[in-house]
Structures are given as C-alpha cells and as structure tokens.
Design a protein around this motif. Structure first.
Motif, PDB file in Angstrom:
ATOM      1  N   GLN A 257       0.854  -1.188   0.000  1.00  0.00           N
ATOM      2  CA  GLN A 257       0.000   0.000   0.000  1.00  0.00           C
ATOM      3  C   GLN A 257       0.892   1.240   0.000  1.00  0.00           C
ATOM      4  O   GLN A 257       1.645   1.476   0.936  1.00  0.00           O
ATOM      5  N   VAL A 258       0.767   2.014  -1.068  1.00  0.00           N
ATOM      6  CA  VAL A 258       1.678   3.128  -1.326  1.00  0.00           C
ATOM      7  C   VAL A 258       0.907   4.442  -1.255  1.00  0.00           C
ATOM      8  O   VAL A 258      -0.091   4.619  -1.955  1.00  0.00           O
ATOM      9  N   LYS A 259       1.381   5.371  -0.411  1.00  0.00           N
ATOM     10  CA  LYS A 259       0.737   6.693  -0.374  1.00  0.00           C
ATOM     11  C   LYS A 259       0.884   7.372  -1.724  1.00  0.00           C
ATOM     12  O   LYS A 259       1.872   7.157  -2.418  1.00  0.00           O
ATOM     13  N   ASN A 260      -0.055   8.236  -2.058  1.00  0.00           N
ATOM     14  CA  ASN A 260      -0.026   8.849  -3.381  1.00  0.00           C
ATOM     15  C   ASN A 260       1.280   9.581  -3.675  1.00  0.00           C
ATOM     16  O   ASN A 260       1.799   9.517  -4.776  1.00  0.00           O
TER      17      ASN A 260
ATOM     18  N   ASP B 112       3.897  12.795   2.590  1.00  0.00           N
ATOM     19  CA  ASP B 112       2.806  12.423   3.486  1.00  0.00           C
ATOM     20  C   ASP B 112       1.581  13.313   3.301  1.00  0.00           C
ATOM     21  O   ASP B 112       1.357  14.206   4.123  1.00  0.00           O
ATOM     22  N   PHE B 113       0.811  13.054   2.295  1.00  0.00           N
ATOM     23  CA  PHE B 113      -0.505  13.673   2.154  1.00  0.00           C
ATOM     24  C   PHE B 113      -0.492  15.202   2.153  1.00  0.00           C
ATOM     25  O   PHE B 113      -1.394  15.844   2.704  1.00  0.00           O
TER      26      PHE B 113
ATOM     27  N   VAL C  72       3.679  12.134  -7.735  1.00  0.00           N
ATOM     28  CA  VAL C  72       3.216  10.760  -7.508  1.00  0.00           C
ATOM     29  C   VAL C  72       4.407   9.904  -7.066  1.00  0.00           C
ATOM     30  O   VAL C  72       5.521  10.081  -7.556  1.00  0.00           O
ATOM     31  N   SER C  73       4.160   8.996  -6.149  1.00  0.00           N
ATOM     32  CA  SER C  73       5.239   8.135  -5.671  1.00  0.00           C
ATOM     33  C   SER C  73       5.861   7.337  -6.806  1.00  0.00           C
ATOM     34  O   SER C  73       5.145   6.709  -7.593  1.00  0.00           O
ATOM     35  N   PRO C  74       7.188   7.318  -6.896  1.00  0.00           N
ATOM     36  CA  PRO C  74       7.836   6.542  -7.960  1.00  0.00           C
ATOM     37  C   PRO C  74       7.710   5.030  -7.758  1.00  0.00           C
ATOM     38  O   PRO C  74       8.137   4.262  -8.622  1.00  0.00           O
TER      39      PRO C  74
ATOM     40  N   GLU D 206      -5.902  13.410 -10.639  1.00  0.00           N
ATOM     41  CA  GLU D 206      -4.590  13.724 -11.199  1.00  0.00           C
ATOM     42  C   GLU D 206      -3.611  12.589 -10.933  1.00  0.00           C
ATOM     43  O   GLU D 206      -2.819  12.211 -11.793  1.00  0.00           O
ATOM     44  N   VAL D 207      -3.663  12.066  -9.709  1.00  0.00           N
ATOM     45  CA  VAL D 207      -2.772  10.963  -9.357  1.00  0.00           C
ATOM     46  C   VAL D 207      -3.058   9.753 -10.256  1.00  0.00           C
ATOM     47  O   VAL D 207      -2.149   9.145 -10.824  1.00  0.00           O
TER      48      VAL D 207
END
Lengths: 660, 660
Positions: free
Chosen positions: B340-343, B347-348, B354-356, B392-393
């Motif tokens: 589970q990867v945060k966007n 941290d929000f 976007v997370s690579p 967008e993400v």
C-alpha cells in the motif's frame, strides 16, 4: 519514593576541632521551633563530629546555648553567634532567629568556618522570603522539571516525612513563607479553602510553623461563585466582601499560621476584578480587608497583559503592560497588600531589563518574583546558576529617590521603611530523589534562600557554601563545580537568544530552539527579524516602553549608544551590520557567541567528567547524563540560531565556520 | 448520540415519474446481501416516491427485479440496469453486484436520472475499494476531526445501529473493505486478534458482510511476543510462523469474512522485520502464508522512512525512502501480499508528485493510499474537495510499459492483469452528528467511493451527484456548492505552502501556518529557504530523487524548465527572482497566490451565506461557522507566509499590498 538530603547531607569530619566544651545543649526557653533547632544541632553534630549532644537545664554545663534576649535590632529573625570560653551561644529575640542561628552554626561546621569570640550578627535582608510552588492538586507541577508534587497527589494533600524534610531544607536557608499551590487556581484547587481540606492543611501548617514557615495559598478570585452560591465575585459588592470575611474567619480559626494569599487575577484567562469593571486595587483591598483581622497578607501578582495580541500590531507592547496597569493605582492599596512583580517586564527570560514597576510605585508594597524553575533557562536539564542574575536585578538603581533606590532597597524595605515586602521564587522542587532533577539546580534553591537572607553575599560565596555543604571538601571538586556554576548563566545566554530579545523557544514547552516559535503568535513576544536586522523598537518612536523608567534610565535605554548591549535588541531594532562596542557586527556577535556557548557547554561536560571517582557514583552519573544532553542541545541551539540568521541575512561568518 | 443520513437522506419527490409498473419487488435468489438490497430499495422508493414496495415470488407481477445471472464480464460486483416495458431489472453474477445495482437505481431516483431501455452496465474499476480507519481502542481517532470513534470506546468494540448505517453509506458508494483500527497498533489494539474481542468482531463482521464489505484489521508485528509467549517476532523463525499460522486458523474459524490485515512495520517506531535483520518481504510473506489458506490478504504499508533525520544533512531524502526500501524487493512478495503506497513520496501534502513506487515495481501488487481525513489540507474545518487531486494521481503516466501504465492502470489491475490491487483512503468519519465534522467533507467520502468504482467519472460529475443526493434539486444550491467544491483544493493550495514544497504547518497538529515548523526538525521535511531562494534540489546534483522515476518523467523533473511548476520547489532550489511561465517571479507568485487564496476563501464564505434559507438551518449554520473560520484562518496563512518571505527576501510586493 526515597529521597536524598541535598545540602543537609552531613559529611563525617572527625578532624574538625570542636570549639565548645562538653556535650550538652541548653535553651533558656522552649517552644516547638526551639525544639526543632536543638534537634537539628544534635543531628548535625552527631553526623559531622560524631558527638552525641545531650540537653541540660543547667546553663553552666552547656557547650551550646540558645538564648532568647530582648534586642530590637535583631528582631524575631535575626541572631547573634558568639563562641567564647568553650561556649557557643546563639542569641535572638525570637524562636525563628534561634533556628536560623542554629542552621548558621551547622553551616559553619559543614564549611569549617571558624567560630569567633567576636559576636557575629545577622539579620535577614528581606522581610518576606518566599517560595511559590506551581503545584497542581492532581500532582502535576506547572513548569515542573523534577518529578511530581510532594504536596498533592490525585487531588489529595500529602503530609508526611517529606513535608518535614522540605521544611528543614527551606528553613535552613531562611525561607519564611511558602505558597503550596499553583497561581493558576482551577478545579479542585479552588476547594483548598473549603472545609474538606482543612484537616490536612492544619497538619502541614503545623510542620511548617515548627520550621518558622508561614503557609500561604493561591486563591481563585471567583471562589464566591464556585464555592459559595453567589452569582458574582464583584469585589465592590457587600455580599462578596461578606463571603470572603466569613471564609477568612473560618480559615484562620483552623489555620492560625496562615500567612495569607497569593492571587493571579485578570491574567492569562484567570478571573479578576476587571470582569466587574473594578480595579486591581478594588480586588486586592477587598481580600486584604477580609484577612486584616488575622494579620494576613494579600500578595497580588502584577503579571497582567494582553495574551490575545495580533502579531501584526506593532503598537501594543506586552512589556508595557505591568506598569500601564498598576502605576495608576499607586497609593490605593491597603497596607497588607503586596504587589508581586516579576524581575523583568516579560516572563523569566535569560535576559530582561528590570521591571519599571520597581521605582515606578512610590506608595505601594512590592515583592520581587524570580523563577528558579528554569522554565526558559534550561528546565533543570541545562546548568544555569541564577544567583548572579538575581544579584544584578537587586543592584539595579531605579532612581526613585536619591539613595536607597535599588530594587534591593525597595524589596527589603529600605526605600519606604515598610516590612510588607520581600522576594519570592517560583521553586524548582519535585518528588525526584534529589529534589531538583538536576543535582546542580539545588544551588539555585539554596542560593535563593541565602541571598534573600543576606543580600550582601556574592553569588560566588553562596556557590562555595553550597558546594561544600553538598559535595564536601575536595578542592578540585569545589573549584570545578564553582567554575561550572559561575559560568553557566552566561553560557546559557550565549547559545540561546541573543542580546536580550528572548523567546526563541518552542511554544508551550519553552524548551529548545525555535526562532520563529513565538513570532507569529498571540503572546506579544516578537523579535521582528527581517533581512536587514532585528529587534523591537521600545523607545519614543516605538512602543514608548523605555519612557516608563525614571531618568537617567529612560534616556539610557532610549539611546542606542548608551543602552546596555546585552539588552540592545530588547530596546532597539538594529541592522545585522550594527557595530557593537567590541567592534563586532551584531550578526558576527550572534555567530561568535553561539559557537562559544556550545563550546563552553562541552567544556562544562568535560569538567564534570574529570571529577569521576570524586563524587558519589549515582550523583556523578545523573549529572553526567544531563551535561551530555546539554552539550548536544547547545549545538542544536547554536546551529538553528546561526542557520536562521545566516539564511536571513546571507552575511557569512568571518571565521568561516560551518553554518547550515 | 443522534446522527444524520448524509447522502442517503432521501428527499420526497412526488413529481417523479416512476418508470416501473406496480409495487412489487422480485428477487430470483435470496441471501442476506440481496435482502439488504431489497430493503434499501423499499426504503428509498417509500421516502422518495411515497410508494410502498411489497415483495413477490412471481416474476411477472414485479416492477423491480433483482436477477442473478452467469456473466463473467460483470463478475460478482458488476451489474446491469435495464428498464423496459415497465420493469426495472438489475442483473449481476453476485449478490454484491445486485446491492451495488440497487444503490445505483436509488441514486438515479435521487438525481432524477432517466432509466433507459438500453442496458446500463457498470463494473467496479478497482478490485479493492477500501477505507482505513485510524481509530484507537480508547475511542480517539488519530488525525480524526469529526468526533470520536464509532467503532471503539474505552477499549470496547461498539456494534450498534450506527455500525449498520456506516456500512450502508460505505456500500452505497461501492466500498468493499474496511480496516477498523489504526495502523499504529498499540496497547489494547494488539489484543484485537485475541479471543476476547472475537464475539464483537463477529457481530460487526456479519453486518459488514451483509453490505458486501470485508472486515480487515491492522496488526501489530510484535504480537507473537506481546500476546504469545515468544521471545521473538522474527519472521524467519519457525515458531513465529507457527504462532501466526495457529492464530490465523483460530481467527478465520470465527471470522470467515475477514479480508486480511493491514501492517505498518518498521515505520515511525512500529516494530517490524528489520529488528531481526529480515526484509519487508520476509515479514509480509510470513503473514501471507499464514492467511493464504483462508484467501486472506496482507496489505503492507510502504510508509517507511528515517524519522530521526538531522536537518543539517542534505543527502538523506525522505522522499527517496519508499522506493529505496521496496524497489529492491520487487518480485519477492507472495501473490496475496499487496503493497500500500501513499499517493506521494512524503505524506498527504496539498501537492506532491506521484510516488515513484507506482511503475517502479513491476512484479508486485500495489494499492494506492490516499487520505481524505484532510490532515494537512484543512482538517475538515477548511473545505477541500480532494477528488480532483486523486484524479490527477490516477491519470499520472509512469511509463512502466508502453500503454496501460498510469497509476489507475496499476491499481485497477490493467497493467499486470492482477486482482489483488485497488485504492484505500484514510477515512474522515467520526461520531459527529453529520459523520464528517464539516458537512462538505462528506463529498470526499462519497466521492472516493464513487471514483474507485468508476475511475472514468469526473470530479465534477461526482460532486454534482453528491450535492443533489445531499441537498436536493435547488439549482442555485447546486451551482454554488459545486463552485465551492471545485475551487476548494486549488484555493487551499494557494494560501498554504507554495509550489509543492509543503510542510509549513505547526508541528504535531499539522494545522495552521508555521513556515519553519518542520525546518529544523527530525522528520526530513525541509524547505531550505534562505535570503536568495527556496526549494529542495532533488535532481542528480541533489538527492537524486528525480532519478527514481522512469523516463521521460525523470528528465522532466530533473530539468527546471520542464518540471511542472506546481512542483517546482519540490524538485528545485530556485531564487526568489526566478521567472515562472506566467512571467511572475517566484516571490511575486507567492504573494499573489496568497492574496488570491485568502480572497477566494472569503468568496466561498459569501457564496454559502447567500444560500441562507435554502438549506436546513442546522446544516447551514454548521457550515457557515466553519467557513467563517476558514476565511479568517486563510488570512492568517496569507500574512504569515507573505511576511516570512518578505522578511527573508526584502523583495517588495509589486502591488504594494500590506505585508507585515
């Protein structure tokens, strides 16, 4: 929880030449305080000299004599010590004087000071020498850094052996009044004046009385509403006055040793007379009238300011507020009201000017309030021996009259000839084993008492006394700890906020660096740093605070050239390139003092480390741990402050040291 | 405590033309989820159309039909809706599809969407559509801004009518998995997998199951030590594996509807496999093996970073840590493990790249984690409709393959053809009357579910649906609230931290402006502002974070010219005088956006005020109060941010507005 004896931990010293003959103590009158004095002497002589002192009714066969004698010059608290023909005699007009004289003799034994055939006379400088505990009834302590309260736990009052040992410590340095509860009186603490707590208070009060200490309580001004059935606490309403009159009669019947009350009103959310359009004088006088029949005192705090300020507003100045609020009321307070004024106009910063209320009031009793809990000066994790600061405050000339115009003169009664005056400290004790968290912080407790009793003692003399009483006679130990204590305040000042500006701390906690921590907040505490410079303009063109002082102080602060440099940024906004008297620019001064301060903190840690083996292991390690933290934390202070100002000014360090 | 129905508060609408004949519902199979679907239809039709719908066993006499039908294209959760010849038919392969189809029909009634004779087919985009509650067992909610938990109180599990209504809300927008407890599993929460709580969990799980929702729990990795008698939680020790195997057998026997477990390990002080020199794969796989026999899933959070960073260190980059930690493990995870990867990599924040890790992992199941609790985006006191951000993400191209390479493709299984993937949101509910504190924040709950179910819906379409369902059909109400929602994220971004840099908030609380709040702290969250400029260099010459992306993204971020300007300061340090594509300097952009943002906040408050009388008074006033606060708070943001940068740069605002 076990606990230690602090400076009353007597060290065996059988080489000591005992200056009296025989092993008997004689007292010419008896009372519980004299009994305590005799017990203290017996215990100390036994532990230090290994000698059991008996009691005799025959004056001739006594080696130590406690004698009550009419001598108005000494008063009830002063004493004479004389050692002649193998007889050590302590004389006073009152029991308290005999107790203080006895503790003085014990200190002389501890420090190996010679007993002289000449009369040694001492009389306390400040009439009131008080400790203010900010202890809450749930057991927590506001701004307490040495454990929980030993007065309260779970809304109950604790009275036990520790109460007595606390009183012994306090009395040994001449404390004669103690406020046991926090000035912020809320919840159960409001009920401290109710019947439910009076049995325990009675027991506590009796212990205190034995040691010459009067019990004081902090009051909730709204008590008539919260405890009584009144719908108002208006000090000018007869029903309110009556409620307080009745309450005080009830209280004093049960607690005759009650010294009086400390009140924080209309401050930081506490209720007060403002609610009813009344003045502080109205509020204080109402309470004063209620306690007058019992010789009670009302100590009214002057820490009143707007704590909902807008940081954008450069007109309102928190520093002005004490004077602005109270100066107009000069002369309106009853004789048994004392205004308690913090040493500076802000709040116990490492450096502040002296409050202009000293010398500003001409017809009003005043007490000086200092804080040894180190809220803003390292919270008993950093060493910060504060007696040098307190001495500077006491020596400050207010120019309220031609002579006898210093803060010391005012609070010792020399200026106005009054006796309702003195010095109070927010104390640094808790239920930690060593009482003060940091072992070296006990020097502040000890030193505060000693200074109040004899304001002519130097900070160094006091420190030396404390070190010997606490750590014994090893020369290296004495010298190194003395060096640490004497440098500690200046060192702390160096690596924290510069040139009197203050407040660069983490909000709420008040610990650790945070340059902008209070910059955009509601508390009226700003540095106003921008790319070009920093400081608050408090002269005529600014907030006008400097004009609250009498001349020549007002002009001295007004003029950037004559303003003492350690307070430069408190009074003036100056550019980073402003040249100080050292020839350094202001910014270079910041860099240099912060590097120096962090180095000095490291040096103190080294000094202590070199004492390994010479100090009891438990104590050694306790202090070592704190000094290691201080050393690291001083670096954090150095780097954050320097980086902040470097990033703002982009003026490089002349010495090319690393700034981040 | 009473509570409201949110978007399931049906408004009577007797002018609605009912598209089916008669008043009977028919279902061709029965089960508890179908029963729930029928009940929901009955309730909605009654409240909206005023019609009592009975149940019939005769297909011919039914106006509404729920029919189970083998159709692999639809699957268990997809559905068809068709309305022909006075018969409204919902078809699916599974009970859940029939429930979702029924809720879709209800929504069509609410929004007056026409029922068509053509088949309307819908199949959920994301296989897992989950809500993560950060509820603690004492009833508090970490980062909860709408009251306390409705799942826990005083270390007890609550199962009551509200549990069911929560499940109804969640199911109505297609949620199929709920983690009920905080990812930080401490104290009693560790015991949730113990026998003592299984009876209540069973009851809760059954309610959830009725509404097509699988129950998930957050796990404490150290449970074998805290609950078992093991002296280790080493995932490679047989005894530990055995403990978990036994535990899962016990749990699944009692809780067959358990979807699996969410695990935060080796992060922010939580225990994990690192303690034993093991990898995240070792840890996750051990748990995955234990739940595999029961088709359970292990959802393993990738929020792993050094939270003891030294701010002086410009090499370590928190943004890098997710990729650095997990990318080397690609391919090592079991089929039933989902990362589970945060966007974003931080941290929000209101704006992050976007997370690579999306596209960075080629052989690993991934879930996207977003947060609708608004921890850093106004905490449900400011309006901030987040669906546009989530879109967008989802639309972000990772270039992990030639096509089907967006985040959406990855988390909906299109990229790898997997089904263990999806989207999770840290949810914004609490026991407040209106569920979400701010009434408008419910749009995020609703919108999140709708978006997961159908990623092709636009943020605007979703907002419109929610407004009508919640506030009814008044055109002015619809238009104004739509305008507010659609502008809110950008507005919030404008008056808070600029150009993707983030973190200018009060530490711990994460609310309100504090430019240096995290600048000298240990969390790896810096803006590096100095007199000349600001930003973090994350290209090749900096931390190298940009290189974690695939080309052409890596080059796009690397190059200051091609880097999207809303992320400029996230990737680059640039001077205040740097010219943006608008022609404005960076500093002028800061000033302008902050003035604009505050004005827009005021505008939103005005928009709402103009709706007075058109919205239920209680709701109107609740929202009005929050908007008034937002308006004032936006000014505070504006002034603090602008003053900070003005004082640092001394570059005046071109438009000569007041900066303090």
């Amino acid at each position: 929880m076990g606990y230690e004896s602090a400076w009353l931990s007597y060290k065996e010293n059988h080489t000591l030449k005992i200056p009296w003959n025989g092993s008997k103590i004689y007292a010419d009158t008896w009372g519980k305080t004299i009994e305590a004095a005799v017990t203290e002497l017996q215990r100390a002589v036994k532990e230090i000299c290994g000698m059991d002192m008996g009691i005799t009714g025959q004056e001739e066969e006594a080696g130590i004599l406690l004698k009550k004698e009419q001598d108005n010059a000494l008063g009830e608290e002063g004493y004479k010590i004389q050692c002649r023909d193998g007889r050590l005699t302590v004389t006073s007009q009152g029991e308290k004087g005999l107790l203080y004289g006895s503790f003085a003799c014990i200190r002389m034994l501890q420090t190996k000071e010679e007993f002289s055939a000449e009369e040694k006379t001492e009389k306390p400088s400040a009439p009131l020498r008080m400790l203010n505990h900010w202890d809450n009834m749930d057991g927590s302590i506001e701004r307490g850094y040495s454990g929980n309260s030993f007065f309260f736990e779970d809304n109950k009052i604790l009275v036990n052996e520790r109460t007595r040992d606390y009183a012994r410590l306090a009395a040994s340095v001449g404390i004669n009044g103690v406020v046991i509860n926090n000035v912020n009186v809320k919840d159960r603490a409001t009920w401290l004046i109710d019947e439910v707590y009076q049995k325990e208070l009675q027991r506590m009060s009796e212990i205190f009385e034995t040691y010459g200490i009067q019990l004081f309580l902090s009051l909730n001004f709204a008590a008539p509403m919260e405890l009584g059935n009144l719908d108002s606490a208006d000090p000018c309403k007869e029903a309110v006055q009556q409620w307080w009159n009745d309450k005080m009669q009830e209280l004093y019947t049960r607690l005759p040793n009650l010294g009086g009350f400390l009140v924080k009103a209309d401050s930081e959310g506490r209720p007060g007379p403002f609610t009813y359009g009344r003045t502080h004088a109205d509020g204080a006088n109402m309470l004063a009238d209620a306690v007058a029949p019992y010789h009670g005192k009302i100590i009214w705090r002057c820490f009143v300011y707007n704590c909902q300020q807008d940081w954008r507003d450069r007109k309102t100045d928190r520093a002005r507020s004490g004077y602005d609020n109270f100066r107009p009321l000069d002369g309106q307070f009853r004789e048994n009201v004392i205004l308690q004024v913090k040493n500076g106009p802000m709040d116990f910063q490492v450096r502040e000017p002296v409050s202009p209320l000293f010398g500003g009031m001409e017809k009003t009793n005043e007490m000086l309030e200092v804080q040894i809990a180190q809220e803003y000066t390292g919270q008993q994790r950093h060493v910060c021996y504060l007696i040098p600061m307190f001495q500077e405050v006491l020596k400050f000339r207010t120019y309220c009259q031609e002579d006898r115009d210093t803060v010391e003169d005012i609070v010792t009664g020399k200026t106005m000839g009054n006796t309702n005056c003195g010095i109070a400290a927010v104390i640094n004790t808790g239920n930690d084993e060593n009482w003060t968290g940091h072992d070296l912080a006990a020097a502040n407790f000890f030193g505060f008492g000693r200074l109040c009793f004899n304001t002519s003692l130097s900070a160094e003399e006091i420190a030396k006394e404390w070190i010997v009483c606490t750590f014994g006679h090893d020369r290296e130990v004495q010298e190194k700890i003395l060096q640490m204590l004497m440098m500690s305040w200046k060192t702390y000042e160096k690596y924290t906020s510069p040139l009197g500006i203050g407040w660069m701390v983490n909000p709420n906690y008040h610990y650790g660096p945070n340059v902008d921590g209070y910059e955009y907040d509601r508390w009226g505490t700003y540095h106003r740093a921008d790319h070009l410079g920093m400081g608050v303009c408090r002269g005529k063109k600014g907030t006008g605070y400097a004009q609250q002082y009498r001349e020549p102080n007002a002009s001295m602060y007004e003029n950037v050239q004559t303003c003492p440099e350690e307070l430069l940024l408190f009074f003036h906004y100056v550019p980073y390139t402003y040249q100080l008297k050292t020839g350094k620019t202001m910014i270079q001064h910041i860099y240099d003092t912060h590097f120096e301060g962090a180095e000095e903190a490291a040096y103190m840690a080294d000094l202590w480390d070199s004492l390994e083996g010479k100090i009891e292991t438990k104590v050694f390690e306790r202090v070592q741990k704190r000094l290691a933290h201080q050393k690291e934390h001083a670096k954090e202070w150095r780097d954050q402050i320097n980086s902040y100002f470097y990033r703002k000014s982009m003026i490089p360090d002349e010495k090319h040291r690393t700034i981040y």
